[in-house]
Design an enzyme around this catalytic site. Sequence first.
Site, PDB file in Angstrom:
ATOM      1  N   TRP A 168       0.349 -14.585   5.899  1.00 55.28           N
ATOM      2  CA  TRP A 168       0.399 -13.478   6.858  1.00 55.28           C
ATOM      3  C   TRP A 168      -0.964 -12.812   7.011  1.00 55.28           C
ATOM      4  O   TRP A 168      -1.056 -11.576   6.955  1.00 55.28           O
ATOM      5  CB  TRP A 168       1.376 -12.357   6.447  1.00 55.28           C
ATOM      6  N   GLN A 184      15.984   3.263  24.661  1.00 55.45           N
ATOM      7  CA  GLN A 184      17.218   3.942  25.064  1.00 55.45           C
ATOM      8  C   GLN A 184      16.962   4.869  26.255  1.00 55.45           C
ATOM      9  O   GLN A 184      17.774   4.952  27.172  1.00 55.45           O
ATOM     10  CB  GLN A 184      17.748   4.750  23.863  1.00 55.45           C
ATOM     11  N   GLU A 235      -0.034  -3.186   5.153  1.00 58.92           N
ATOM     12  CA  GLU A 235      -0.782  -2.141   4.409  1.00 58.92           C
ATOM     13  C   GLU A 235       0.139  -1.316   3.505  1.00 58.92           C
ATOM     14  O   GLU A 235      -0.091  -0.127   3.280  1.00 58.92           O
ATOM     15  CB  GLU A 235      -1.521  -1.202   5.373  1.00 58.92           C
ATOM     16  N   GLY A 236       1.183  -1.969   2.993  1.00 63.53           N
ATOM     17  CA  GLY A 236       2.126  -1.287   2.105  1.00 63.53           C
ATOM     18  C   GLY A 236       3.372  -0.887   2.864  1.00 63.53           C
ATOM     19  O   GLY A 236       3.302  -0.131   3.836  1.00 63.53           O
TER      20      GLY A 236
HETATM   21  C1  LIG Z   1       2.015  -9.536  11.050  1.00 64.19           C
HETATM   22  C2  LIG Z   1       1.538  -9.340   9.652  1.00 64.19           C
HETATM   23  C3  LIG Z   1       0.178  -9.168   9.407  1.00 64.19           C
HETATM   24  C4  LIG Z   1      -0.282  -9.026   8.097  1.00 64.19           C
HETATM   25  N1  LIG Z   1      -1.628  -8.937   7.860  1.00 64.19           N
HETATM   26  C5  LIG Z   1      -2.076  -9.006   6.581  1.00 64.19           C
HETATM   27  C6  LIG Z   1      -3.478  -9.129   6.309  1.00 64.19           C
HETATM   28  O1  LIG Z   1      -4.313  -9.111   7.216  1.00 64.19           O
HETATM   29  N2  LIG Z   1      -3.873  -9.261   5.026  1.00 64.19           N
HETATM   30  C7  LIG Z   1      -2.986  -9.276   3.981  1.00 64.19           C
HETATM   31  O2  LIG Z   1      -3.407  -9.423   2.846  1.00 64.19           O
HETATM   32  N3  LIG Z   1      -1.643  -9.156   4.211  1.00 64.19           N
HETATM   33  C8  LIG Z   1      -1.175  -9.028   5.472  1.00 64.19           C
HETATM   34  N4  LIG Z   1       0.171  -8.952   5.721  1.00 64.19           N
HETATM   35  C9  LIG Z   1       1.091  -8.943   4.598  1.00 64.19           C
HETATM   36  C10 LIG Z   1       1.753  -7.600   4.366  1.00 64.19           C
HETATM   37  O3  LIG Z   1       0.822  -6.678   3.854  1.00 64.19           O
HETATM   38  C11 LIG Z   1       2.957  -7.833   3.455  1.00 64.19           C
HETATM   39  O4  LIG Z   1       3.933  -8.514   4.226  1.00 64.19           O
HETATM   40  C12 LIG Z   1       3.514  -6.568   2.890  1.00 64.19           C
HETATM   41  O5  LIG Z   1       2.630  -5.996   1.972  1.00 64.19           O
HETATM   42  C13 LIG Z   1       4.869  -6.793   2.186  1.00 64.19           C
HETATM   43  O6  LIG Z   1       4.816  -7.890   1.319  1.00 64.19           O
HETATM   44  P1  LIG Z   1       5.928  -9.031   1.442  1.00 64.19           P
HETATM   45  O7  LIG Z   1       5.988  -9.481   2.842  1.00 64.19           O
HETATM   46  O8  LIG Z   1       5.653 -10.048   0.397  1.00 64.19           O
HETATM   47  O9  LIG Z   1       7.290  -8.294   1.125  1.00 64.19           O
HETATM   48  P2  LIG Z   1       7.876  -7.961  -0.306  1.00 64.19           P
HETATM   49  O10 LIG Z   1       6.861  -7.330  -1.164  1.00 64.19           O
HETATM   50  O11 LIG Z   1       8.592  -9.129  -0.842  1.00 64.19           O
HETATM   51  O12 LIG Z   1       8.944  -6.867   0.107  1.00 64.19           O
HETATM   52  C14 LIG Z   1      10.188  -7.172   0.742  1.00 64.19           C
HETATM   53  C15 LIG Z   1      11.027  -5.889   0.790  1.00 64.19           C
HETATM   54  O13 LIG Z   1      11.250  -5.422  -0.539  1.00 64.19           O
HETATM   55  C16 LIG Z   1      10.756  -4.099  -0.710  1.00 64.19           C
HETATM   56  N5  LIG Z   1      10.154  -3.996  -2.033  1.00 64.19           N
HETATM   57  C17 LIG Z   1       9.098  -4.690  -2.512  1.00 64.19           C
HETATM   58  N6  LIG Z   1       8.828  -4.325  -3.776  1.00 64.19           N
HETATM   59  C18 LIG Z   1       9.730  -3.385  -4.101  1.00 64.19           C
HETATM   60  C19 LIG Z   1       9.978  -2.621  -5.273  1.00 64.19           C
HETATM   61  N7  LIG Z   1       9.212  -2.752  -6.365  1.00 64.19           N
HETATM   62  N8  LIG Z   1      10.999  -1.762  -5.272  1.00 64.19           N
HETATM   63  C20 LIG Z   1      11.774  -1.608  -4.175  1.00 64.19           C
HETATM   64  N9  LIG Z   1      11.598  -2.296  -3.038  1.00 64.19           N
HETATM   65  C21 LIG Z   1      10.588  -3.177  -2.993  1.00 64.19           C
HETATM   66  C22 LIG Z   1       9.727  -3.927   0.392  1.00 64.19           C
HETATM   67  O14 LIG Z   1       9.559  -2.573   0.725  1.00 64.19           O
HETATM   68  C23 LIG Z   1      10.322  -4.745   1.513  1.00 64.19           C
HETATM   69  O15 LIG Z   1      11.274  -3.981   2.192  1.00 64.19           O
HETATM   70  C24 LIG Z   1       0.645  -9.041   7.021  1.00 64.19           C
HETATM   71  C25 LIG Z   1       2.017  -9.199   7.277  1.00 64.19           C
HETATM   72  C26 LIG Z   1       2.450  -9.369   8.560  1.00 64.19           C
HETATM   73  C27 LIG Z   1       3.936  -9.601   8.796  1.00 64.19           C
END
Ligand SMILES: Cc1cc2nc3c(=O)[nH]c(=O)nc-3n(C[C@H](O)[C@H](O)[C@H](O)COP(=O)(O)OP(=O)(O)OC[C@H]3O[C@@H](n4cnc5c(N)ncnc54)[C@H](O)[C@@H]3O)c2cc1C
Length: 556
Positions: free
Chosen positions: A162, A341, A368-369
């Site tokens: 991503w 809506q 970004e979190g």
């Molecule tokens: C379009 C797009 C652009 C992006 N661009 C970049 C980029 O330029 N550079 C980069 O490095 N990354 C990038 N990302 C990645 C993005 O920062 C991550 O997707 C994001 O940080 C969440 O990580 P994950 O997708 O692995 O979800 P996960 O960490 O697996 O989280 C999934 C769900 O679980 C929840 N969750 C996670 N941990 C916990 C916890 N400990 N307790 C409770 N709930 C929790 C989350 O809030 C979320 O709802 C991008 C993502 C997208 C979709």
Amino acid sequence: MITPKTLKLSIKSLREFAKKRLPDEELIALDERDECPLETVRQMCSPDKLGIQLLFIPEEYGGFGGGAFDVYCVCEEMARIDLGVATAVLATFLGSDPITVGATPGQKKLWLSRIADEGILFAYGATEPDAGSDLGALQTTADRVMDGDRIVGYRINGSKQWISNGGIADAYTVLANTPGGPSWFVVERGASGFAQGKPENKHGIRLSNTAALSFTDVLVDPDRLIGGVEGQGLLQAQAVFGYTRLMVAAFGLGAGWSALDRAIPYSTKRIQAGAPLSEKQGYTHKLIVPHVVRLEAARAYIEETAERIDSGAEGSLNTEGAIAKYMATEAGNAAAEAGIQALGGYGYTHEYMVEKISRDVRITCIYEGTSEIMEMTISRDRWQLHLKTRGEYYHDRAREMETLHAKHPNVGAGLAAAAMHTLAGVMESARTGRLTRHQHILLRLGEWMAYAECAGALARRAVRIAEGKLPEKANRRFDAASLAAVARIFAREAALRVAQEGSRWVIGAGGKMPPLDFTALYATQADLLADMDSVADALYGRVGQALSPAHQLAHA
Ligand SMILES: Cc1cc2nc3c(=O)[nH]c(=O)nc-3n(C[C@H](O)[C@H](O)[C@H](O)COP(=O)(O)OP(=O)(O)OC[C@H]3O[C@@H](n4cnc5c(N)ncnc54)[C@H](O)[C@@H]3O)c2cc1C
């Protein structure tokens, strides 16, 4: 630092550029084709064309040295144009952040000057298939290549997922595990063993290129290790969160307002039941006003945090960045959803743009979190302050609000104080019941803290605008009287939310009812509807000619 005049001119050029290069029809076509307008992105970053990235680069490296406030203003404007394109520009900024905070002087000169002079695009490579919110689970490695006892390079292996600009960037900052711990490296496009995946097929920001990266024995020189010392990567990432999360907060704000700025004029022209929708209180007070209020609460917090960063506040303002991002992106998301809506069936089609904005802004609650990670960040920090001050932290903040209220009784500061005292009470019940062992309680506290703090920021902002003390660069969509009404509405919501939800979850988790006077809390809601009427009047330019209830009824 950029002068207000230069900032105004830059925003004007950005608007004109977008009007020419990215009119609605073009945005819709690109979105439908799922295509990143690479040439336009390059022109935006080219020093000979728009050169928007110059705003972000320090003056010593050829940029304009914009501060956090400037960056917030530009990010809000970019998001109003298109969040995908804004993300492409942001990615260069994010990608160069580990350099800005952690690089050696030589590395800074090399890379930041190249962004300023050549307009090269960066990507920020942190996330991996198994390391998202928890970057500690990082698996990409950077092994030392030795010549005797001298490090002559690093060999990078692993993958990233991503990554914005992943398929189009010229240079990448990549987080990888070295023997000394997680560290950032700069890897250039074309390095042997470095491959970029095809663009992801995404829900929104389809004008932004997002791709996976893979590294197979990618050899880099030791001077590509940012800062020259291993193990600084997570600290360097943390050091900029206050700042970078503010940018994404501004994206939420810009996109949310962009949807409302389509819904508001639409509602003045759309006649239903004999009158424009804009005259129907059940419409404005559900689909427009509450979203405006939450967006402006977030704006107040963004502006305060940006000012603190620019004045050299101590620490990374990580928690403040998290509050700003959480509130602005959640508000932006809800506003865009309400925008659909508000336009009814038209809102559901591509042509009217609000459905695209709604798909686009969704990402701001994830990248970004995520919002849940923001709640955790806020809650952990403020919980420590609660313990350290023996429960006085939010009571102290409330007392500051009471002092403000004594001088300025119409900006909702008394209501914000009620929210904060209530929050302190809820937190104390959570402490005595040891309820933060339940993660859900900890995260919900993060939400209530964000609401209470934004209520305070908005009250302070309403005072500053009344006293003519708002920075020249600040947004002035509302006059003092209307902003005071906005502040009162939000503070009422914050007070009631903390009280109702706080007691709900404290009791739900087996704790004791916090000491709350619900009769007094409900009494804070007096005049809520009248304030919403006046905000609606301000939005629709009918200040001083508010519609009478009878008129409302006649057009219901
Ligand atoms: C379009 C797009 C652009 C992006 N661009 C970049 C980029 O330029 N550079 C980069 O490095 N990354 C990038 N990302 C990645 C993005 O920062 C991550 O997707 C994001 O940080 C969440 O990580 P994950 O997708 O692995 O979800 P996960 O960490 O697996 O989280 C999934 C769900 O679980 C929840 N969750 C996670 N941990 C916990 C916890 N400990 N307790 C409770 N709930 C929790 C989350 O809030 C979320 O709802 C991008 C993502 C997208 C979709």
